[in-house]
Design a protein around this motif. Structure first.
Motif, mmCIF file in Angstrom:
data_model
loop_
_atom_site.group_PDB
_atom_site.id
_atom_site.type_symbol
_atom_site.label_atom_id
_atom_site.label_comp_id
_atom_site.label_asym_id
_atom_site.label_seq_id
_atom_site.Cartn_x
_atom_site.Cartn_y
_atom_site.Cartn_z
ATOM 1 N N ASP A 45 4.421 -0.329 0.066
ATOM 2 C CA ASP A 45 4.925 0.823 0.819
ATOM 3 C C ASP A 45 4.781 2.109 0.022
ATOM 4 O OD1 ASP A 45 5.915 -1.241 2.623
ATOM 5 O OD2 ASP A 45 7.102 0.402 3.480
ATOM 6 N N LYS A 73 1.635 3.752 0.894
ATOM 7 C CA LYS A 73 1.390 3.907 2.333
ATOM 8 C C LYS A 73 0.689 5.232 2.670
ATOM 9 C CE LYS A 73 4.062 3.956 6.599
ATOM 10 N NZ LYS A 73 5.382 3.749 7.185
ATOM 11 N N SER A 124 -3.139 6.371 2.108
ATOM 12 C CA SER A 124 -4.133 6.187 3.171
ATOM 13 C C SER A 124 -4.324 7.472 3.974
ATOM 14 C CB SER A 124 -3.707 5.086 4.142
ATOM 15 O OG SER A 124 -3.460 3.909 3.459
ATOM 16 N N LYS A 180 -6.167 4.001 8.893
ATOM 17 C CA LYS A 180 -5.047 3.726 7.987
ATOM 18 C C LYS A 180 -4.357 2.439 8.409
ATOM 19 C CE LYS A 180 -3.781 7.868 9.367
ATOM 20 N NZ LYS A 180 -2.973 9.037 9.634
ATOM 21 N N LEU A 187 -1.454 -0.736 6.846
ATOM 22 C CA LEU A 187 -0.496 -1.068 5.784
ATOM 23 C C LEU A 187 -0.307 -2.576 5.754
ATOM 24 C CD1 LEU A 187 1.665 -0.133 3.675
ATOM 25 C CD2 LEU A 187 3.319 -0.147 5.541
#
Ligand code: PA5
Length: 466
Positions: free
Chosen positions: A277, A280, A283, A313, A315
């Motif tokens: 995270d 994150k 990106s 993007k 995650l």
């Protein structure tokens, strides 16, 4: 591939040996080496014009001033609000997310290293009102960032903030605003002079998306207690690695070359998928860097080329449950970049339980760290088995040094990809087009012709509006 303890690049899964026909053979890679050599030479020749490459080395005095300013802000203001967009916002967001507590703004003051940070990179009126609902204007400082000093969104925000502060504080209101802009050009430098705003400069030759490691990104980071000298130190170390001409010893060059070959083979989507995270918003920052730098119509000789790779993007592991199905079974048009970390900054043990349900109880006794790493490994494996190209970049740990190194790595990778594509990676005529149209629509002086052009745009066909 080792980039000397700062980052580790593994490109096995780009190769035919691992993924079959959609991979690159050793011979094919070798056939591009002369081209890579030429591009590496161009990087050396053009280095004097790439001023962003010197940022890790030439800012000792600026860092001192930034740290002093940050200390003052931290000591006097609860909230620090960045007004900016694109390259003036995405870096500060990415670095804050990477290096501070994941719920930094929600922590009580005594547990934070600095003021709360808000980066306002849109002009949605609801968002402006929402911001004003949660900050105390009397305890807030603002950093307006615009290299050009003319971006409509940022200048509109500045007008709003000036107005509000004037009304609320009177007299000394302008002392709440710090400007970051070009030293000589644009409207913000004029305003800064007129209102005596504390000002930092975006150095000449440092474009928006390459500006995170100058005051654009460093002030917000310092205000939030991030060690900006360490960020720059990591970037400086990465500069050493990235100055190596041999692609087999320079991860940024190799990553760019592999992406370039992939683009040639129709892989026009670049998925950035961090498994952390904290990474994150890297990106988002990467998406702008890659898209705006490489998405170009003309090559350096003026020929139409229409190149670029669309960044996506994602995650990990979140998007395993939304996008990975497409990556594994959809069209063969993507290269996935995994961003991983060897050591997360905390550990969380999964307690034992539900022993009568083995499908659940197997998780007990492991850690979330093991789980997230296993999921990254499993996704890399699934993509490999499905013949989908990917490579991974691994940080030993997320620290100011490795983040500085990562930012610098991506910047060099992008510039090198620009060389391979033979395009100008540092302009953005497509963005300018939209800016000009906005000026015209809102009546900026000097844009009458554009306004006329827009008025004469083909009328909409009602048949296509439902
Ligand atoms: O990378 C770029 O140059 C752009 O994305 C800019 O950062 C963005 O348009 C904002 O421009 P400015 O900093 O001049 O307000």
């Amino acid at each position: 591939m080792e980039t000397q303890t700062l980052l580790r690049i593994d490109f096995n899964n780009m190769m035919a040996e691992a993924i079959g026909e959609h991979g690159i053979t050793e011979e094919e890679l070798a056939s591009y080496l002369p081209m890579a050599k030429t591009a590496a030479r161009a990087m050396v020749e053009k280095r004097p014009s790439m001023k962003w490459r010197e940022l890790p080395h030439n800012q000792a005095e600026v860092v001192k001033q930034l740290n002093e300013c940050a200390e003052y802000v931290r000591g006097n203001f609860d909230d620090f609000v960045v007004l900016g967009i694109g390259g003036s916002a995405l870096g500060p967001i990415a670095v804050q997310q990477a290096l501070n507590h994941l719920h930094y703004n929600d922590l009580p003051k005594e547990k934070r290293n600095g003021s709360r940070l808000f980066v306002e990179d849109n002009v949605d009126p609801e968002r402006m009102n929402a911001l004003l609902d949660v900050i105390d204007l009397e305890r807030a400082a603002f950093n307006v960032i615009t290299k050009s000093g003319s971006t409509s969104e940022t200048m509109a925000q500045l007008l709003i903030v000036f107005d509000l502060l004037k009304e609320r504080l009177g007299g000394d209101y302008a002392s709440r605003i710090i400007a970051t802009t070009d030293e000589h050009k644009g409207n913000l430098i004029k305003i800064a002079g007129e209102y005596n705003l504390k000002t930092f400069h975006v150095p000449d030759g440092v474009g928006g998306r390459f500006s995170e490691l100058c005051p654009v990104g460093l002030l917000a980071a310092a205000v939030c207690g991030i060690d900006i000298s360490a960020l720059l130190k990591g970037a400086a170390r990465m500069d050493e690695v990235c100055s190596e001409p041999d692609v087999y010893r320079n991860g940024a060059y190799m990553a760019a070359l592999l992406q370039y070959i992939s683009m040639k083979r129709g892989k026009n989507i670049s998925v950035m998928m961090p498994y952390a995270d904290s990474l994150k918003y890297m990106s988002d920052w990467y998406a702008q860097l890659w898209a705006e730098s490489l998405g170009k119509r003309f090559d350096l000789s003026g020929k139409d080329v229409f190149v670029g790779q669309t960044p996506v993007k994602a995650l990990g592991v979140t998007d395993q449950h939304s996008q990975v199905q497409l990556y594994v079974e959809g069209p063969f048009d993507k290269v996935v970049t995994f961003l991983g970390v060897d050591e997360y900054r905390s550990t969380y043990a999964i307690p034992r339980g539900f022993e009568h349900i083995p499908d659940v109880s197997f998780l007990g006794g492991h850690t979330l760290n093991e789980l997230i790493k296993a999921e990254q490994e499993a996704t890399e494996y699934a993509l490999m088995r499905a013949g989908r190209p990917s490579f991974s970049i691994t940080l030993p740990k997320v620290t100011p040094e490795t983040i500085g190194a990562l930012l610098y790595f991506f910047e060099v990778m992008t510039a090198f990809a620009g060389e391979l594509l033979s395009i100008n990676a540092f302009d953005q005529p497509g963005v300018e087009g939209g800016k000009q149209a906005t000026y015209a629509l809102l009546g900026k002086p000097g844009f009458d012709e554009k306004r006329e052009e827009l008025k004469n745009a083909p009328a909409k066909n009602p048949r296509y509006i439902i």
